[in-house]
Design a protein around this motif. Structure first.
Motif, mmCIF file in Angstrom:
data_model
loop_
_atom_site.group_PDB
_atom_site.id
_atom_site.type_symbol
_atom_site.label_atom_id
_atom_site.label_comp_id
_atom_site.label_asym_id
_atom_site.label_seq_id
_atom_site.Cartn_x
_atom_site.Cartn_y
_atom_site.Cartn_z
ATOM 1 N N MET A 80 -3.598 95.563 2.326
ATOM 2 C CA MET A 80 -4.774 94.715 2.347
ATOM 3 C C MET A 80 -4.306 93.271 2.144
ATOM 4 S SD MET A 80 -8.141 94.888 -0.101
ATOM 5 C CE MET A 80 -9.216 95.865 0.888
ATOM 6 N N ASN A 81 -4.686 92.392 3.049
ATOM 7 C CA ASN A 81 -4.295 90.997 2.897
ATOM 8 C C ASN A 81 -5.288 90.249 2.011
ATOM 9 O OD1 ASN A 81 -6.515 90.385 4.503
ATOM 10 N ND2 ASN A 81 -5.303 90.200 6.364
ATOM 11 N N ILE A 82 -4.950 89.025 1.677
ATOM 12 C CA ILE A 82 -5.747 88.251 0.726
ATOM 13 C C ILE A 82 -7.143 87.947 1.273
ATOM 14 C CG2 ILE A 82 -4.889 85.976 1.434
ATOM 15 C CD1 ILE A 82 -5.499 87.038 -2.175
ATOM 16 N N THR A 83 -7.252 87.742 2.572
ATOM 17 C CA THR A 83 -8.557 87.441 3.164
ATOM 18 C C THR A 83 -9.504 88.634 3.037
ATOM 19 O OG1 THR A 83 -7.464 85.989 4.751
ATOM 20 C CG2 THR A 83 -9.710 86.646 5.257
ATOM 21 N N SER A 84 -9.039 89.814 3.369
ATOM 22 C CA SER A 84 -9.901 90.989 3.262
ATOM 23 C C SER A 84 -10.224 91.299 1.797
ATOM 24 C CB SER A 84 -9.284 92.189 3.963
ATOM 25 O OG SER A 84 -8.039 92.501 3.416
ATOM 26 N N LEU A 85 -9.287 91.002 0.901
ATOM 27 C CA LEU A 85 -9.538 91.187 -0.525
ATOM 28 C C LEU A 85 -10.640 90.242 -1.014
ATOM 29 C CD1 LEU A 85 -8.536 92.708 -3.073
ATOM 30 C CD2 LEU A 85 -7.034 90.763 -3.468
ATOM 31 N N LEU A 86 -10.589 88.991 -0.592
ATOM 32 C CA LEU A 86 -11.625 88.016 -0.969
ATOM 33 C C LEU A 86 -12.980 88.383 -0.371
ATOM 34 C CD1 LEU A 86 -9.685 84.640 -0.735
ATOM 35 C CD2 LEU A 86 -10.593 85.733 -2.791
ATOM 36 N N ILE A 87 -12.982 88.863 0.863
ATOM 37 C CA ILE A 87 -14.243 89.278 1.499
ATOM 38 C C ILE A 87 -14.844 90.459 0.745
ATOM 39 C CG2 ILE A 87 -15.225 90.337 3.580
ATOM 40 C CD1 ILE A 87 -13.271 88.555 5.192
ATOM 41 N N ALA A 88 -14.016 91.435 0.390
ATOM 42 C CA ALA A 88 -14.505 92.596 -0.366
ATOM 43 C C ALA A 88 -15.050 92.160 -1.727
ATOM 44 C CB ALA A 88 -13.383 93.616 -0.552
ATOM 45 N N TRP A 89 -14.362 91.233 -2.388
ATOM 46 C CA TRP A 89 -14.817 90.727 -3.686
ATOM 47 C C TRP A 89 -16.165 90.030 -3.554
ATOM 48 C CZ3 TRP A 89 -13.969 85.311 -5.454
ATOM 49 C CH2 TRP A 89 -14.399 85.123 -6.761
ATOM 50 N N LEU A 90 -16.314 89.171 -2.540
ATOM 51 C CA LEU A 90 -17.582 88.459 -2.348
ATOM 52 C C LEU A 90 -18.719 89.407 -1.979
ATOM 53 C CD1 LEU A 90 -16.339 85.232 -0.546
ATOM 54 C CD2 LEU A 90 -17.257 85.434 -2.874
ATOM 55 N N ILE A 91 -18.432 90.407 -1.156
ATOM 56 C CA ILE A 91 -19.469 91.377 -0.795
ATOM 57 C C ILE A 91 -19.896 92.171 -2.027
ATOM 58 C CG2 ILE A 91 -19.883 93.522 0.495
ATOM 59 C CD1 ILE A 91 -18.358 92.222 2.829
ATOM 60 N N THR A 92 -18.942 92.549 -2.859
ATOM 61 C CA THR A 92 -19.279 93.249 -4.097
ATOM 62 C C THR A 92 -20.090 92.356 -5.015
ATOM 63 O OG1 THR A 92 -17.264 94.571 -3.900
ATOM 64 C CG2 THR A 92 -18.342 94.541 -6.053
ATOM 65 N N ALA A 93 -19.724 91.076 -5.104
ATOM 66 C CA ALA A 93 -20.466 90.136 -5.950
ATOM 67 C C ALA A 93 -21.900 89.955 -5.449
ATOM 68 C CB ALA A 93 -19.748 88.793 -6.008
ATOM 69 N N VAL A 94 -22.064 89.819 -4.144
ATOM 70 C CA VAL A 94 -23.419 89.698 -3.578
ATOM 71 C C VAL A 94 -24.205 90.972 -3.840
ATOM 72 C CG1 VAL A 94 -24.708 89.505 -1.414
ATOM 73 C CG2 VAL A 94 -22.793 87.965 -1.856
ATOM 74 N N SER A 95 -23.553 92.112 -3.697
ATOM 75 C CA SER A 95 -24.220 93.384 -3.967
ATOM 76 C C SER A 95 -24.641 93.480 -5.428
ATOM 77 C CB SER A 95 -23.294 94.554 -3.614
ATOM 78 O OG SER A 95 -22.937 94.508 -2.264
ATOM 79 N N PHE A 96 -23.757 93.052 -6.341
ATOM 80 C CA PHE A 96 -24.114 93.017 -7.763
ATOM 81 C C PHE A 96 -25.322 92.119 -7.995
ATOM 82 C CE2 PHE A 96 -19.948 94.585 -9.594
ATOM 83 C CZ PHE A 96 -20.532 95.543 -10.398
ATOM 84 N N PHE A 97 -25.329 90.962 -7.355
ATOM 85 C CA PHE A 97 -26.449 90.032 -7.521
ATOM 86 C C PHE A 97 -27.754 90.671 -7.057
ATOM 87 C CE2 PHE A 97 -29.194 86.585 -6.017
ATOM 88 C CZ PHE A 97 -29.304 85.853 -7.178
ATOM 89 N N VAL A 98 -27.694 91.341 -5.914
ATOM 90 C CA VAL A 98 -28.903 91.990 -5.376
ATOM 91 C C VAL A 98 -29.389 93.092 -6.308
ATOM 92 C CG1 VAL A 98 -29.765 93.446 -3.492
ATOM 93 C CG2 VAL A 98 -28.418 91.413 -2.979
ATOM 94 N N ILE A 99 -28.493 93.962 -6.764
ATOM 95 C CA ILE A 99 -28.963 95.063 -7.604
ATOM 96 C C ILE A 99 -29.376 94.600 -8.994
ATOM 97 C CG2 ILE A 99 -27.636 96.777 -6.332
ATOM 98 C CD1 ILE A 99 -25.765 96.963 -8.744
ATOM 99 N N SER A 100 -28.871 93.440 -9.422
ATOM 100 C CA SER A 100 -29.313 92.934 -10.726
ATOM 101 C C SER A 100 -30.750 92.429 -10.661
ATOM 102 C CB SER A 100 -28.386 91.823 -11.224
ATOM 103 O OG SER A 100 -28.547 90.641 -10.474
ATOM 104 N N LYS A 101 -31.248 92.183 -9.467
ATOM 105 C CA LYS A 101 -32.635 91.744 -9.296
ATOM 106 C C LYS A 101 -33.596 92.921 -9.126
ATOM 107 C CE LYS A 101 -31.356 87.553 -9.553
ATOM 108 N NZ LYS A 101 -31.407 86.951 -10.866
ATOM 109 N N LEU A 102 -33.061 94.119 -8.926
ATOM 110 C CA LEU A 102 -33.901 95.306 -8.791
ATOM 111 C C LEU A 102 -34.254 95.848 -10.177
ATOM 112 C CD1 LEU A 102 -31.888 97.135 -5.969
ATOM 113 C CD2 LEU A 102 -33.982 95.797 -5.706
#
Length: 120
Positions: free
Chosen positions: A1-23
């Motif tokens: 896994m390269n650094i770009t895909s790692l950062l994308i996965a981290w940001l997607i997880t962070a956005v997902s956390f943000f969304v579920i914290s509002k539920l």
């Protein structure tokens, strides 16, 4: 896994956390920086703890002829989710194990939706 895909996965997880914290499921994250930290901690736990737990689950998987492989994988995800909440101050599970179960399921669903929408 390269650094770009790692950062994308981290940001997607962070956005997902943000969304579920509002539920209204009992997953509470105080601030956006705590959301980013929570996503990083969950990623680290998934890379360090998940392989160890997967080794422990090999025997029950073998004994049950892999009938419950998906259930064991989900339980491991719930454990990692709960550990992340325990380790990050400002990330709480209001209803305990039930919030961890629903939160892990919601995180999986929201992340999957985001991955399917984005051309990653």
């Amino acid at each position: 896994m390269n650094i770009t895909s790692l950062l994308i996965a981290w940001l997607i997880t962070a956005v997902s956390f943000f969304v579920i914290s509002k539920l209204p499921i009992g997953v509470e994250i105080d601030t956006l920086p705590k959301t980013l930290i929570s996503a990083a901690v969950l990623g680290i736990l998934n890379s360090l703890v998940k392989p160890v737990l997967n080794l422990l689950v090999k025997i029950p998987n073998f004994l049950t002829l892999n009938l419950f492989h998906g259930l064991f994988a989900f339980i491991i995800s719930v454990i990692c989710f709960g550990l992340a909440a325990y380790l990050v101050e400002g990330f709480r599970l209001r209803y305990g194990i039930w919030s961890a179960i629903i939160g892990a399921l919601a995180l999986s669903l929201v992340s999957s939706l985001i991955y399917n929408v984005l051309p990653v």
